[in-house]
Design an enzyme around this catalytic site. Sequence first.
Site, PDB file in Angstrom:
ATOM      1  N   TYR A  55       4.061   7.009   9.894  1.00 39.16           N
ATOM      2  CA  TYR A  55       3.078   5.557   9.453  1.00 39.16           C
ATOM      3  C   TYR A  55       4.137   4.729   8.877  1.00 39.16           C
ATOM      4  O   TYR A  55       3.913   3.664   9.227  1.00 39.16           O
ATOM      5  CB  TYR A  55       2.038   6.187   8.476  1.00 39.16           C
ATOM      6  CG  TYR A  55       0.853   4.904   8.499  1.00 39.16           C
ATOM      7  CD1 TYR A  55      -0.135   5.104   9.379  1.00 39.16           C
ATOM      8  CD2 TYR A  55       1.056   4.053   7.691  1.00 39.16           C
ATOM      9  CE1 TYR A  55      -1.260   4.249   9.342  1.00 39.16           C
ATOM     10  CE2 TYR A  55       0.069   2.918   7.730  1.00 39.16           C
ATOM     11  CZ  TYR A  55      -1.068   3.161   8.440  1.00 39.16           C
ATOM     12  OH  TYR A  55      -1.907   2.032   8.491  1.00 39.16           O
ATOM     13  N   LYS A 109       1.360   0.201  15.096  1.00 43.89           N
ATOM     14  CA  LYS A 109       2.710   0.215  15.144  1.00 43.89           C
ATOM     15  C   LYS A 109       3.297  -0.982  16.205  1.00 43.89           C
ATOM     16  O   LYS A 109       4.309  -1.275  16.338  1.00 43.89           O
ATOM     17  CB  LYS A 109       3.089   1.400  16.106  1.00 43.89           C
ATOM     18  CG  LYS A 109       3.091   2.641  15.309  1.00 43.89           C
ATOM     19  CD  LYS A 109       4.731   2.808  14.573  1.00 43.89           C
ATOM     20  CE  LYS A 109       4.503   3.760  13.478  1.00 43.89           C
ATOM     21  NZ  LYS A 109       3.923   3.074  12.187  1.00 43.89           N
ATOM     22  N   TYR A 111      -8.942   6.093   7.288  1.00 42.36           N
ATOM     23  CA  TYR A 111      -9.119   6.305   8.741  1.00 42.36           C
ATOM     24  C   TYR A 111     -10.133   7.636   8.697  1.00 42.36           C
ATOM     25  O   TYR A 111      -9.933   8.696   8.076  1.00 42.36           O
ATOM     26  CB  TYR A 111      -7.861   6.872   9.250  1.00 42.36           C
ATOM     27  CG  TYR A 111      -6.913   5.803   9.569  1.00 42.36           C
ATOM     28  CD1 TYR A 111      -6.191   5.230   8.429  1.00 42.36           C
ATOM     29  CD2 TYR A 111      -6.583   5.430  10.733  1.00 42.36           C
ATOM     30  CE1 TYR A 111      -5.117   4.147   8.570  1.00 42.36           C
ATOM     31  CE2 TYR A 111      -5.544   4.368  11.063  1.00 42.36           C
ATOM     32  CZ  TYR A 111      -4.970   3.741  10.072  1.00 42.36           C
ATOM     33  OH  TYR A 111      -3.948   2.578  10.213  1.00 42.36           O
ATOM     34  N   HIS A 128       0.670  -1.139  -0.143  1.00 43.35           N
ATOM     35  CA  HIS A 128       0.081   0.038  -0.019  1.00 43.35           C
ATOM     36  C   HIS A 128       0.891   1.223   0.038  1.00 43.35           C
ATOM     37  O   HIS A 128       1.797   1.340   0.856  1.00 43.35           O
ATOM     38  CB  HIS A 128      -0.910  -0.137   1.176  1.00 43.35           C
ATOM     39  CG  HIS A 128      -2.238  -0.961   1.019  1.00 43.35           C
ATOM     40  ND1 HIS A 128      -3.322  -0.726   1.747  1.00 43.35           N
ATOM     41  CD2 HIS A 128      -2.346  -1.978   0.107  1.00 43.35           C
ATOM     42  CE1 HIS A 128      -4.186  -1.494   1.413  1.00 43.35           C
ATOM     43  NE2 HIS A 128      -3.832  -2.220   0.354  1.00 43.35           N
ATOM     44  N   PRO A 147      -4.005   0.849  18.579  1.00 43.91           N
ATOM     45  CA  PRO A 147      -3.797   0.178  17.574  1.00 43.91           C
ATOM     46  C   PRO A 147      -3.738   1.395  16.397  1.00 43.91           C
ATOM     47  O   PRO A 147      -3.595   1.264  15.215  1.00 43.91           O
ATOM     48  CB  PRO A 147      -4.675  -0.626  16.971  1.00 43.91           C
ATOM     49  CG  PRO A 147      -5.803  -0.369  18.130  1.00 43.91           C
ATOM     50  CD  PRO A 147      -5.096   0.255  19.242  1.00 43.91           C
TER      51      PRO A 147
HETATM   52  P1  RFL Z   1       1.800 -11.144  21.893  1.00 42.41           P
HETATM   53  O1  RFL Z   1       1.386 -11.241  20.280  1.00 42.41           O
HETATM   54  O2  RFL Z   1       0.798 -10.536  22.535  1.00 42.41           O
HETATM   55  O3  RFL Z   1       2.336 -12.488  22.129  1.00 42.41           O
HETATM   56  C1  RFL Z   1       2.500 -12.813  23.385  1.00 42.41           C
HETATM   57  C2  RFL Z   1       2.679 -14.334  23.466  1.00 42.41           C
HETATM   58  O4  RFL Z   1       3.126 -14.937  24.849  1.00 42.41           O
HETATM   59  C3  RFL Z   1       2.216 -16.019  25.221  1.00 42.41           C
HETATM   60  N1  RFL Z   1       2.353 -15.826  26.686  1.00 42.41           N
HETATM   61  C4  RFL Z   1       2.863 -16.648  27.402  1.00 42.41           C
HETATM   62  N2  RFL Z   1       3.559 -18.032  27.117  1.00 42.41           N
HETATM   63  C5  RFL Z   1       4.116 -18.733  27.940  1.00 42.41           C
HETATM   64  N3  RFL Z   1       3.877 -18.514  29.184  1.00 42.41           N
HETATM   65  C6  RFL Z   1       3.396 -17.575  29.746  1.00 42.41           C
HETATM   66  N4  RFL Z   1       3.410 -17.232  31.031  1.00 42.41           N
HETATM   67  C7  RFL Z   1       2.583 -16.583  28.723  1.00 42.41           C
HETATM   68  N5  RFL Z   1       1.989 -15.393  28.809  1.00 42.41           N
HETATM   69  C8  RFL Z   1       1.762 -15.094  27.657  1.00 42.41           C
HETATM   70  C9  RFL Z   1       0.750 -15.678  24.568  1.00 42.41           C
HETATM   71  O5  RFL Z   1      -0.167 -16.712  24.445  1.00 42.41           O
HETATM   72  C10 RFL Z   1       1.169 -14.921  23.351  1.00 42.41           C
HETATM   73  O6  RFL Z   1       1.105 -16.060  22.224  1.00 42.41           O
HETATM   74  O7  RFL Z   1       3.165 -10.208  21.829  1.00 42.41           O
HETATM   75  P2  RFL Z   1       4.193  -9.867  20.873  1.00 42.41           P
HETATM   76  O8  RFL Z   1       4.751 -10.957  20.400  1.00 42.41           O
HETATM   77  O9  RFL Z   1       4.843  -8.748  21.556  1.00 42.41           O
HETATM   78  O10 RFL Z   1       3.373  -8.959  19.625  1.00 42.41           O
HETATM   79  C11 RFL Z   1       2.685  -7.791  19.727  1.00 42.41           C
HETATM   80  C12 RFL Z   1       1.693  -7.847  18.840  1.00 42.41           C
HETATM   81  O11 RFL Z   1       0.726  -8.855  18.955  1.00 42.41           O
HETATM   82  C13 RFL Z   1       0.835  -6.408  18.797  1.00 42.41           C
HETATM   83  O12 RFL Z   1       1.706  -5.249  19.251  1.00 42.41           O
HETATM   84  C14 RFL Z   1      -0.041  -6.233  17.807  1.00 42.41           C
HETATM   85  O13 RFL Z   1      -1.078  -7.196  17.734  1.00 42.41           O
HETATM   86  C15 RFL Z   1      -0.648  -4.736  18.007  1.00 42.41           C
HETATM   87  N6  RFL Z   1      -1.311  -4.402  16.854  1.00 42.41           N
HETATM   88  C16 RFL Z   1      -1.011  -3.715  15.690  1.00 42.41           C
HETATM   89  N7  RFL Z   1       0.275  -3.752  15.429  1.00 42.41           N
HETATM   90  C17 RFL Z   1       0.902  -3.238  14.347  1.00 42.41           C
HETATM   91  O14 RFL Z   1       2.024  -3.235  14.150  1.00 42.41           O
HETATM   92  N8  RFL Z   1       0.032  -3.082  13.142  1.00 42.41           N
HETATM   93  C18 RFL Z   1      -1.181  -3.121  13.175  1.00 42.41           C
HETATM   94  O15 RFL Z   1      -2.014  -2.845  12.133  1.00 42.41           O
HETATM   95  C19 RFL Z   1      -2.117  -3.545  14.703  1.00 42.41           C
HETATM   96  N9  RFL Z   1      -3.541  -3.652  14.666  1.00 42.41           N
HETATM   97  C20 RFL Z   1      -3.072  -4.527  17.086  1.00 42.41           C
HETATM   98  C21 RFL Z   1      -3.682  -4.072  15.844  1.00 42.41           C
HETATM   99  C22 RFL Z   1      -3.681  -5.080  18.287  1.00 42.41           C
HETATM  100  C23 RFL Z   1      -4.859  -5.304  18.252  1.00 42.41           C
HETATM  101  N10 RFL Z   1      -5.307  -5.749  19.475  1.00 42.41           N
HETATM  102  C24 RFL Z   1      -6.268  -6.736  19.353  1.00 42.41           C
HETATM  103  C25 RFL Z   1      -4.698  -5.622  20.368  1.00 42.41           C
HETATM  104  C26 RFL Z   1      -5.070  -4.337  15.987  1.00 42.41           C
HETATM  105  C27 RFL Z   1      -5.684  -4.917  17.178  1.00 42.41           C
HETATM  106  C28 RFL Z   1      -7.294  -4.721  17.176  1.00 42.41           C
HETATM  107  C1  PHB Z   2      -5.868  -3.983  10.673  1.00 41.48           C
HETATM  108  O1  PHB Z   2      -5.722  -4.272   9.476  1.00 41.48           O
HETATM  109  O2  PHB Z   2      -6.208  -4.778  11.749  1.00 41.48           O
HETATM  110  C2  PHB Z   2      -5.306  -2.740  11.339  1.00 41.48           C
HETATM  111  C3  PHB Z   2      -5.099  -1.775  10.229  1.00 41.48           C
HETATM  112  C4  PHB Z   2      -4.463  -0.383  10.692  1.00 41.48           C
HETATM  113  C5  PHB Z   2      -4.592  -0.083  11.929  1.00 41.48           C
HETATM  114  C6  PHB Z   2      -5.037  -1.122  12.895  1.00 41.48           C
HETATM  115  C7  PHB Z   2      -5.308  -2.228  12.572  1.00 41.48           C
HETATM  116  O3  PHB Z   2      -4.130   1.173  12.316  1.00 41.48           O
END
Ligand code: RFL
Ligand code: PHB
Length: 391
Positions: free
Chosen positions: A385, A297, A201, A72, A293
């Site tokens: 971004y 990032k 957005y 994108h 989110p």
């Molecule tokens: P995670 O993915 O939470 O993984 C942590 C893992 O540790 C496990 N765990 C354990 N394992 C063993 N023993 C224990 N005691 C444990 N406790 C926990 C868990 O089961 C899990 O598998 O952390 P990590 O690896 O640091 O990754 C971070 C990302 O997942 C997170 O920052 C992103 O998803 C945030 N986020 C977004 N980030 C982006 O860069 N671009 C995006 O577009 C974006 N959109 C989002 C998002 C997060 C969202 N939510 C649901 C919070 C959109 C959403 C809706």
């Molecule tokens: C997503 O596709 O889940 C998404 C994209 C952009 C954002 C957050 C989440 O800023």
Amino acid sequence: MRTTVGIIGAGPAGLLLARLLHNAGIESVVLESRDRAYVEHRQRAGILEQGTVDVLRAAGAGERMDREGLRHDGIELRFQGRRHRVDFPGLTGGSSVMVYAQTEVCKDLIALQLKEGGPLLFEAEALEVEGVEGDRPRIRFTYEGREDVLECDYVVGCDGFWGVARNAVPADLSRVFERTYPFGWLGILADVPPSHDELVYARHDRGFALLSMRSPTVSRLYLQVPEGTDAEAWGDEEIWDELERRFETEDGWQLRRGPITAKSVTPMRSYVHEPMRHGRLFLAGDAAHIVPPTGAKGLNLAVGDVVTFARALVRLRDTGSAELLDTYSATCLRRVWQAERFSYDMTTMLHRAPEATPFEDRLQLARLERVVGSRAAETDLADGYTGFPLD
Ligand code: RFL
Ligand code: PHB
């Protein structure tokens, strides 16, 4: 059990770290409390920065991303019925982002790890990290109904916001910086082609909305909802009606509707734990910091942290110098705070706080007008971004 690097958590941070260490010839063991299907299907991020894409490719984990990911070159900002495209390559000198879901990144890294890498144990729950101030830190964990100990040279806590690794930093050395927001995101997946070819957005008096996608046939959409909302309280047609209102434009843009296949609510939080290292324990990804989110990032920050750690450990092995390990926390935190600032700015520019005053509403519109009217302001957004460089 004994290894060089004990990794807690098989999210993007832990899985990528295991891959980077494997490629560098350094042993690791990954402990993950959930099962494989759960980790592979947890709906989360969708946007990879250019730097993240480059890291995945260099790690040999970019093959399917390059085939199926969608490059994108911009996003659309929408407010007061108007549309404005932010052209990333034009503003940043060539940067873009990739739409490739976190679920897919995790599937690719898990497959590689199981085929080529060291042990990756699912349903292995870390209970406690011990001895991080000495040379032999240990992770106590349960696996197949038994308690066991993983002895390590280093422990990396990649166990997300609710993990246990952070507890091993003594309370009197920990500093936490935090903000919660009085709203969350109701996110849906729908079997319908995205209504626009780039992310939208939208700022609306009724609240924020985001149009994203997972593939040419699957849409991902979000609505700002009050904190504590139950996703099931929203009917499918009600969600589409609300999305339609918030995305409405003067030029008659149309939102495509389709069957909703998943629905959930995410709270919004900014959080930083300092320092990110104590003794031989290193924190990476959501275990150390959370961003709302809106700036996309979170996953990208997690990638930056583990790249920084892997580089530092390779430097120690190759030269005997611990300098990069010693500066790990400071190096990561510089980038983390830039992402915190960017995510906060995007969130407060686009969401309508429940107690917002008319003065604040006007300021919010002025901030958006500034972005669309000033090349300097627009470039700042595009720079943020598409991503802050790794040192
Ligand atoms: P995670 O993915 O939470 O993984 C942590 C893992 O540790 C496990 N765990 C354990 N394992 C063993 N023993 C224990 N005691 C444990 N406790 C926990 C868990 O089961 C899990 O598998 O952390 P990590 O690896 O640091 O990754 C971070 C990302 O997942 C997170 O920052 C992103 O998803 C945030 N986020 C977004 N980030 C982006 O860069 N671009 C995006 O577009 C974006 N959109 C989002 C998002 C997060 C969202 N939510 C649901 C919070 C959109 C959403 C809706
Ligand atoms: C997503 O596709 O889940 C998404 C994209 C952009 C954002 C957050 C989440 O800023």
